[in-house]
Design an enzyme around this catalytic site. Structure first.
Site: not given
Ligand code: DX5
Ligand code: ZN
Length: 236
Positions: A8, A33, A35, A37, A66, A68, A137, A145, A175, A177, A198
């Site tokens: 990501s 990936h 993200d 938002m 992705h 969101m 998710m 993170g 996706d 952690g 991360s």
């Protein structure tokens, strides 16, 4: 199924994105990936289709978008035209998930449907045979993170069984952690596409981080309710 790694870029240095993408693809990552938002579905605002358009010129890797965002129907076309390969929207953001999948396909992309941690797999059961990918998710969307939610692998495993029973051609992406430790758990549960932000961009040795997250290939036996090596998921 071989594991696919999707770094990501949310955890990358946005002032040097092309280099940051090259760093992970040179190290063996198959997907990038992205993200997206909107400041409404999730608090932050990140990346728009114009960034995907620029990245498309820099990489041959699969661009995994992705979304969101609320009203994903207003964004799909821009991202498809910008060069996205996969477009995933959240099932929580639309009443017309099936129609959106069809629209994504018409635009020449693969379609994914994402589920927040609080959304049951039953919300997407009827979509499995139409979608190319379901994104589970493993944190609440919004930030990189965060800590992996321990109860999500059983949801992945439920989904894995649903897909298996339908004999559908549908990938399972996770996706949030994901690192070398949680990777083993989600892959055993049936996930085959692993997003990590991360744990990859925060690592000193990116190639080693990708290798550790990819791990050893796990061979899944189908219809494995009575397999002895499946303990831990028998209760499902
Ligand atoms: C979270 C994003 C993730 C995030 C993952 O809202 O969808 O893709 O970047 O970051 P890590 O791997 O750090 O949890
Ligand atoms: Zn994501």
């Amino acid at each position: 199924m071989a594991t696919i790694i999707a770094p990501s870029i949310l955890s990358a240095d946005f002032s040097r994105l092309a280099e940051e993408v090259k760093k992970v693809t040179d190290a063996g990552a198959e997907y990038i990936h992205v993200d997206v938002m909107d400041g409404t579905f999730v608090p932050e605002i990140t990346i728009g289709a114009c960034v995907v358009k620029s990245l498309r010129k820099e990489t041959d890797a699969t661009i995994d978008v992705h979304l969101m965002v609320e009203h994903p129907e207003t964004q799909i076309e821009s991202f498809a035209k910008a060069g996205a390969d996969i477009i995933t929207f959240h099932v929580e953001t639309t009443k017309h998930a099936h129609r959106l999948i069809e629209r994504i396909h018409e635009l020449g992309c693969r379609a994914g449907v994402a589920l927040n941690p609080g959304t049951s797999v039953s919300a997407i059961e009827e979509l499995i045979e139409f979608a190319d990918m379901i994104l589970v998710m493993t944190v609440n969307p919004g930030y990189g993170g965060q800590k992996f939610i321990e109860s999500m692998p059983s949801k992945v495993h439920m989904l894995y069984h649903m897909i298996d029973e339908l004999e559908a051609d549908c990938d399972i992406e996770v996706d949030g952690g994901i690192n070398a430790e949680t990777s083993v758990i989600v892959r055993e549960a049936g996930a085959n596409i692993l997003v990590a932000g991360s744990a990859i961009y925060g690592a000193e040795d990116v190639a080693q981080a990708i290798k550790d997250i990819r791990g050893k290939e796990i061979i899944h036996s189908h219809h494995h309710h009575d397999d002895e090596d499946e303990e831990g998921y028998d209760e499902l």
